[in-house]
Design an enzyme around this catalytic site. Structure first.
Site, PDB file in Angstrom:
ATOM      1  CG  ASP A   1      -0.370  -0.416   2.761  1.00 30.08           C
ATOM      2  OD1 ASP A   1       0.957   0.237   2.596  1.00 30.08           O
ATOM      3  OD2 ASP A   1      -0.615  -0.204   3.580  1.00 30.08           O
ATOM      4  CB  SER A   2       0.739   4.512  -0.887  1.00 30.83           C
ATOM      5  OG  SER A   2      -0.898   5.121   0.058  1.00 30.83           O
ATOM      6  N   GLY A   3       0.762   3.595   2.200  1.00 25.05           N
ATOM      7  CA  GLY A   3       1.029   4.237   3.432  1.00 25.05           C
ATOM      8  C   GLY A   3       0.006   5.375   4.333  1.00 25.05           C
ATOM      9  N   GLY A   4      -0.943   5.580   2.929  1.00 22.94           N
ATOM     10  CA  GLY A   4      -1.361   7.006   2.806  1.00 22.94           C
ATOM     11  C   GLY A   4      -2.480   6.089   4.218  1.00 22.94           C
ATOM     12  CG  PHE A   5      -5.627   2.962   5.227  1.00 24.40           C
ATOM     13  CD1 PHE A   5      -6.927   3.663   5.934  1.00 24.40           C
ATOM     14  CD2 PHE A   5      -5.750   2.470   7.001  1.00 24.40           C
ATOM     15  CE1 PHE A   5      -8.054   3.587   7.205  1.00 24.40           C
ATOM     16  CE2 PHE A   5      -6.624   1.592   7.886  1.00 24.40           C
ATOM     17  CZ  PHE A   5      -8.520   2.104   7.311  1.00 24.40           C
TER      18      PHE A   5
ATOM     19  CG  ASP B   1      -5.489   6.271  -0.532  1.00 21.88           C
ATOM     20  OD1 ASP B   1      -4.064   6.028  -0.153  1.00 21.88           O
ATOM     21  OD2 ASP B   1      -6.241   5.491  -0.804  1.00 21.88           O
TER      22      ASP B   1
ATOM     23  N   GLY C   1     -11.086   3.528   0.863  1.00 24.99           N
ATOM     24  CA  GLY C   1     -12.505   4.060   1.704  1.00 24.99           C
ATOM     25  C   GLY C   1     -13.495   3.227   1.638  1.00 24.99           C
TER      26      GLY C   1
ATOM     27  CG  ASP D   1      -5.659  -5.214   2.190  1.00 27.55           C
ATOM     28  OD1 ASP D   1      -6.534  -4.657   1.485  1.00 27.55           O
ATOM     29  OD2 ASP D   1      -5.169  -4.937   3.052  1.00 27.55           O
TER      30      ASP D   1
ATOM     31  CB  CYS E   1     -10.211 -27.425   7.935  1.00 26.51           C
ATOM     32  SG  CYS E   1      -8.990 -26.112   7.911  1.00 26.51           S
TER      33      CYS E   1
ATOM     34  CB  CYS F   1      -5.300 -25.465   7.959  1.00 27.09           C
ATOM     35  SG  CYS F   1      -5.627 -25.376   9.848  1.00 27.09           S
TER      36      CYS F   1
ATOM     37  CB  CYS G   1      -8.739 -28.979  10.892  1.00 28.40           C
ATOM     38  SG  CYS G   1      -9.572 -27.410  11.270  1.00 28.40           S
TER      39      CYS G   1
ATOM     40  CG  HIS H   1      -8.395 -22.702  11.206  1.00 34.27           C
ATOM     41  ND1 HIS H   1      -8.915 -23.435  10.400  1.00 34.27           N
ATOM     42  CD2 HIS H   1      -9.865 -21.797  11.245  1.00 34.27           C
ATOM     43  CE1 HIS H   1     -10.581 -24.018  10.464  1.00 34.27           C
ATOM     44  NE2 HIS H   1     -10.540 -22.498  10.578  1.00 34.27           N
TER      45      HIS H   1
END
Lengths: 376, 376
Positions: A92-96, A146, A218, A268, A306, A308, A311, A337
């Site tokens: 990500d850009s870091g903005g958030f 952003d 957003g 994500d 499952c 995994c 499990c 899991h």
């Protein structure tokens, strides 16, 4: 650079199964990207992340920029070798994070002027150095800087932020265009809050910049679920059909199913990993809280369906015991899991799209998985 | 039951290389047993513990008895299946933890009357139920309940505790003798504080009870290193040559080398795992603290000679970053490294004994590994 091709389309929805080729490998979409904030998907190794079915992970530029710092990252020629993950990475850009984590942040036309939440040091992130930092990180896909807004935000606030985001997107694109021997792809981020006409304005302006991929930012910021779905439903078709469409920071298993149906390709979210560390486990029949006293003597696995590592090898009683004892292994097994659940869900959706049975898939998903069904 | 055979003896010391056959497999001695206090070797899985070279692990009866509790353990027919470790297990009796952890503990002829450090509940542990609990845990080797003393302790205190330990050892032996279809082996514990004549008295009395193996307890409790070595040097030869000799709760790499030379076969200690969680890593050239600023930009592995998963895949800079960021992966990778170091050291000693070059091994060990050499 990246290439995106659509292999199959659902005739019952806008869902599509695609293939995104990146410098570090091919990703089959729709895909969920585990979040590896600080150069590690919390509690698990890269090998385990891959074994869970991950094809791409997300790194947080804000965190990595502050620690270990770009001087360390440069010694390893990027994040891949530093953290020993050789698959695709999106940053990500870091903005958030500046918006949500930094101690003090001032937004100007230039960029973000902020103080580190770790040591209070001052930093300036501009659209240009956001591109530069992400390029140094060696990410396959990088995001435009952003401007984020709180929820709720009024129309003026949303409009100002989106217009700044658009101007910054232009500057990011210009900076990206001149990277020598460029390998990575830059995605634009549609903003506009919960206002459909602003989302439209944002999308149109970004499209004129012609990005290799587009994201909706957003969303999942506190708004009601219906509103999020309305905005996604309205905004996703505004993005070019032949480009990957990424919805940032979303969401629950139900969200993913709904948004794939609306035509989203990439996601994500910290939910599978963070909830794992809080003892919440996703299963085919619903979400369970492993700390619940009823699991103390439960010799069965978390999810009998499952496959995994948790499990296959451990019981609910054991995971309950580990969690109650605050043993480090608890966080790891729970994370394995949940990641497996999310990635398996994406794979199941891809299969259903390819076989053009997405409606049936969705019906079965809801019939077996009730949001609070697991503990009942 | 167990069988112990000595394969090779050092002619330059009292070191011996043996083979201990247990219901869950054969252990090559001298051996270090990673500590799996609460049904997990902290931060790592049983598969990883085995990959580090572990042949047997230790479980803490006090912890397991309180949580998950014996009702849960019974549902899994013992600790092995509960925690998914199918190798040999040794359990302590709980005496030392009651002494060091329980909120209030009253020692009577009957046993320990104590309050749980977790929830304050009252419990009574007697020699008889210490044997019963460990048998329910399914341990291959179980320990007699012993009475611990602080350091320093005067002769009277030491004498009283050892005599109580001896009487309890008799009651443990009687309880163990009548276990139906008995699989496990019961070890006696020599006490007597730092008083050689009391150690001798303790050993003689225990020998008359004829245990399958013997341990030295009450060492590494705060006494000077020289004193510990003196007591071990004097006490180990009192134990039958043909039985395994176990030194409880010890120690540093240097301690292990010295004590193997004195004829000890088995060890357990929280040091490799606990120190790992504190950022302290053992290497061939000394112990390093990974939090040290000098490792921030160090692209090399923790120990170039080491073949553990952490050294094969990650740099000092990455481990430094993980630790500084308090990432869960830090504790795990550090633990893997330290366990590998300890278990590799034991294996190297066994090879040196078998080749009858233990003196040379020891010289090389000290020449390369200086206690504070790693960070310098």
């Amino acid at each position: 650079m990246i290439q995106f091709q659509i292999d199959n389309r659902s005739t019952e929805s806008r869902a599509r199964a695609g293939r995104l080729t990146t410098p570090h490998g091919v990703i089959e979409t729709p895909i969920f990207m585990p979040v590896g904030t600080a150069g590690t998907v919390k509690a698990v190794t890269p090998e385990e992340v891959r074994d869970c079915g991950a094809q791409i992970i997300l790194g947080n530029t804000y965190h990595l920029y502050l620690r270990p710092g770009m001087d360390v990252i440069r010694l390893f020629s990027g994040l891949h070798r530093f953290m020993n993950w050789n698959g695709p990475i999106l940053t990500d850009s870091g903005g958030f994070q500046i918006f949500s984590l930094a101690k003090i942040s001032k937004t100007t036309e230039t960029g973000f002027d902020f103080q580190s939440h770790i040591d209070g040091s001052r930093h300036l992130i501009t659209p240009e150095n956001a591109v530069d930092i992400q390029t140094t990180l060696g990410a396959d896909i990088i995001m435009c800087l952003d401007a984020c807004i709180p929820y709720p935000a009024d129309e003026n606030q949303a409009k100002e932020a989106l217009e700044l985001t658009t101007r910054w997107a232009g500057r990011c694109k210009t900076a990206w265009d001149v990277i020598p021997n460029r390998q990575n792809a830059l995605f634009g981020i549609v903003q506009g809050g919960m206002f459909p006409h602003l989302r439209q304005e944002s999308a149109e302006e970004l499209l004129s910049l012609d990005f290799p991929g587009y994201a909706l930012g957003g969303l999942s910021v506190g708004e009601p679920k219906d509103l999020m779905m309305e905005i996604a439903d309205q905004s996703l078709p505004l993005l070019p059909d032949e480009r990957p469409k990424y919805i940032m920071g979303v969401g629950t298993p139900e969200d993913l199913v709904e948004l794939v149906a609306l035509g989203a390709d990439m996601f994500d979210c910290v939910m599978p990993t963070r909830n794992a560390r809080n003892g919440q486990l996703f299963t085919g029949s619903g979400t369970i809280n492993i700390t619940n006293a009823k699991y103390r003597e439960d010799t069965g696995p978390v999810d009998p369906e499952c496959t995994c590592a948790a499990c296959r090898n451990y019981s609910r009683a054991y995971l309950h015991h580990l969690y109650r004892s605050r043993e480090l292994l608890a966080y790891r097994l729970n994370t394995l899991h949940n990641l497996h659940y999310y990635l398996d869900l994406m794979q199941s959706m891809r299969k259903a799209i390819s076989a053009d049975v997405f409606a049936r898939f969705k019906a079965t998903f809801y019939a077996t998985r009730t949001p609070s069904g697991g503990d009942e």
